[in-house]
Design an enzyme around this catalytic site. Structure first.
Site, PDB file in Angstrom:
ATOM      1  N   TYR A 223       1.829   9.173 -10.140  1.00 36.74           N
ATOM      2  CA  TYR A 223       2.322  10.548 -10.020  1.00 36.74           C
ATOM      3  C   TYR A 223       3.783  10.703 -10.453  1.00 36.74           C
ATOM      4  CZ  TYR A 223      -1.875  11.002  -7.103  1.00 36.74           C
ATOM      5  OH  TYR A 223      -3.166  11.005  -6.641  1.00 36.74           O
ATOM      6  N   ASP A 224       4.397   9.658 -10.988  1.00 39.73           N
ATOM      7  CA  ASP A 224       5.826   9.735 -11.360  1.00 39.73           C
ATOM      8  C   ASP A 224       6.163  10.919 -12.273  1.00 39.73           C
ATOM      9  OD1 ASP A 224       6.507   7.589  -9.805  1.00 39.73           O
ATOM     10  OD2 ASP A 224       6.657   6.153 -11.458  1.00 39.73           O
TER      11      ASP A 224
ATOM     12  N   PHE B 149       4.529   5.092 -13.374  1.00 36.53           N
ATOM     13  CA  PHE B 149       3.070   5.174 -13.388  1.00 36.53           C
ATOM     14  C   PHE B 149       2.633   6.234 -12.387  1.00 36.53           C
ATOM     15  CE2 PHE B 149       1.702   3.135  -9.369  1.00 36.53           C
ATOM     16  CZ  PHE B 149       2.897   2.572  -8.947  1.00 36.53           C
TER      17      PHE B 149
ATOM     18  N   ASP C  41       0.873  -1.175   0.000  1.00 35.85           N
ATOM     19  CA  ASP C  41       0.000   0.000   0.000  1.00 35.85           C
ATOM     20  C   ASP C  41       0.909   1.223   0.000  1.00 35.85           C
ATOM     21  OD1 ASP C  41      -2.938   0.546  -0.031  1.00 35.85           O
ATOM     22  OD2 ASP C  41      -2.274   2.000   1.453  1.00 35.85           O
ATOM     23  N   SER C  42       0.630   2.130  -0.900  1.00 38.52           N
ATOM     24  CA  SER C  42       1.573   3.224  -1.102  1.00 38.52           C
ATOM     25  C   SER C  42       0.831   4.480  -1.519  1.00 38.52           C
ATOM     26  CB  SER C  42       2.605   2.825  -2.160  1.00 38.52           C
ATOM     27  OG  SER C  42       1.978   2.216  -3.273  1.00 38.52           O
TER      28      SER C  42
HETATM   29  P1  ITT Z   1      -3.613  -2.230  -5.395  1.00 37.60           P
HETATM   30  O1  ITT Z   1      -4.411  -1.682  -4.237  1.00 37.60           O
HETATM   31  O2  ITT Z   1      -4.343  -3.262  -6.209  1.00 37.60           O
HETATM   32  O3  ITT Z   1      -2.238  -2.686  -4.975  1.00 37.60           O
HETATM   33  P2  ITT Z   1      -3.490   0.572  -6.237  1.00 37.60           P
HETATM   34  O4  ITT Z   1      -2.794   1.257  -7.376  1.00 37.60           O
HETATM   35  O5  ITT Z   1      -4.939   0.923  -5.978  1.00 37.60           O
HETATM   36  O6  ITT Z   1      -3.329  -1.026  -6.453  1.00 37.60           O
HETATM   37  P3  ITT Z   1      -2.802   1.706  -3.652  1.00 37.60           P
HETATM   38  O7  ITT Z   1      -4.164   1.572  -3.074  1.00 37.60           O
HETATM   39  O8  ITT Z   1      -1.613   1.359  -2.797  1.00 37.60           O
HETATM   40  O9  ITT Z   1      -2.632   0.787  -4.948  1.00 37.60           O
HETATM   41  O10 ITT Z   1      -2.648   3.187  -4.220  1.00 37.60           O
HETATM   42  C1  ITT Z   1      -1.403   3.586  -4.665  1.00 37.60           C
HETATM   43  C2  ITT Z   1      -1.539   4.881  -5.451  1.00 37.60           C
HETATM   44  O11 ITT Z   1      -0.487   5.763  -5.015  1.00 37.60           O
HETATM   45  C3  ITT Z   1      -1.278   4.620  -6.917  1.00 37.60           C
HETATM   46  O12 ITT Z   1      -2.468   4.334  -7.623  1.00 37.60           O
HETATM   47  C4  ITT Z   1      -0.618   5.921  -7.352  1.00 37.60           C
HETATM   48  O13 ITT Z   1      -1.613   6.907  -7.536  1.00 37.60           O
HETATM   49  C5  ITT Z   1       0.202   6.296  -6.113  1.00 37.60           C
HETATM   50  N1  ITT Z   1       1.541   5.674  -6.160  1.00 37.60           N
HETATM   51  C6  ITT Z   1       2.014   4.693  -5.347  1.00 37.60           C
HETATM   52  N2  ITT Z   1       3.261   4.340  -5.693  1.00 37.60           N
HETATM   53  C7  ITT Z   1       3.587   5.114  -6.749  1.00 37.60           C
HETATM   54  C8  ITT Z   1       4.715   5.205  -7.566  1.00 37.60           C
HETATM   55  O14 ITT Z   1       5.758   4.413  -7.412  1.00 37.60           O
HETATM   56  N3  ITT Z   1       4.722   6.112  -8.537  1.00 37.60           N
HETATM   57  C9  ITT Z   1       3.665   6.923  -8.754  1.00 37.60           C
HETATM   58  N4  ITT Z   1       2.527   6.878  -8.055  1.00 37.60           N
HETATM   59  C10 ITT Z   1       2.473   5.979  -7.049  1.00 37.60           C
END
Ligand code: ITT
Length: 201
Positions: free
Chosen positions: A155-156, A153, A72-73
């Site tokens: 916000y990169d 992907f 989760d990120s």
């Molecule tokens: P899963 O829950 O299925 O893993 P998700 O994309 O919905 O997929 P999150 O709920 O963790 O995952 O949301 C992460 C969001 O944060 C992601 O969609 C991006 O908008 C942002 N994000 C996280 N890591 C990133 C990265 O490495 N580069 C750019 N944006 C990022």
């Protein structure tokens, strides 16, 4: 050659799976939930990265054998009081729509001089529906005024890591896989695995 241990990433975001595969190299056979039919959709109802990573890791691990790793990120922007944070994937109003998310970020940051921000990543490792460990990583930087670059992907294209003049999307996968919040959390996981702390995996 002995079979590689299998690691299932509890994500539907193929970019995360690819980045984790790139960082872990050939240590594991990496799959994700899209390789398994009929797994439940996990509702991310937590208010912290750790709560949501736990929901995903445990929710998936109850249904499949072996090791499951959830990520989760998100992005924390100081001028926006830490937003979008755990709501990063739906900031623009539509879950997983990166173009709308970036557009909202550009609009909200248009008049801001204070542009500091960070990406945060929490990983939860689980097996048989139980948490084994959790790991954390972050990368500091600032929000650029214009999007730039085609790599990565989310916000990169708007995130310039501290010490660099280009966005993560400009810097590309080989640099991102050393610097990123996800890379750092995965490095802690690898250290933990190779130190023998995780017995009977
Ligand atoms: P899963 O829950 O299925 O893993 P998700 O994309 O919905 O997929 P999150 O709920 O963790 O995952 O949301 C992460 C969001 O944060 C992601 O969609 C991006 O908008 C942002 N994000 C996280 N890591 C990133 C990265 O490495 N580069 C750019 N944006 C990022």
């Amino acid at each position: 050659m002995p079979e590689l241990p299998r690691l299932v990433i509890a994500t539907r975001n193929s970019h995360k799976t690819e980045e984790i595969r790139h960082i872990l190299g050939s240590r594991f056979e990496i799959l994700d939930v899209t390789d398994f039919p009929n797994l439940p959709e996990i509702q991310e109802t937590g208010t912290t990265f750790l709560e949501n990573a736990r929901l995903k890791a445990l929710g998936i691990s109850r249904h499949i054998d072996g090791l499951v790793l959830a990520d989760d990120s998100g992005l924390e922007v100081d001028a926006l009081g830490g937003a979008p944070g755990v709501w990063s994937s739906s900031f623009g109003g539509e879950e997983g729509n990166h173009a709308k998310n970036n557009q909202r970020l550009i609009t909200e940051m248009a008049d801001q001089d204070q542009r500091s921000a960070r990406f945060l990543c929490t990983l939860v490792l689980a097996k048989n529906g139980m948490e084994i460990a959790n790991y954390h990583g972050k990368i500091e930087g600032e929000i650029s005024r214009q999007p730039s670059g085609n790599g990565g992907f989310g916000y990169d294209p708007l995130f310039i890591p501290t010490g660099y003049s280009q966005t993560l999307a400009d810097l590309g996968p080989s640099i991102k896989s050393h610097l990123s919040h996800r890379a750092k959390a995965i490095q802690s996981f690898v250290l933990n695995v190779s130190s023998g702390d995780l017995v009977n995996l």
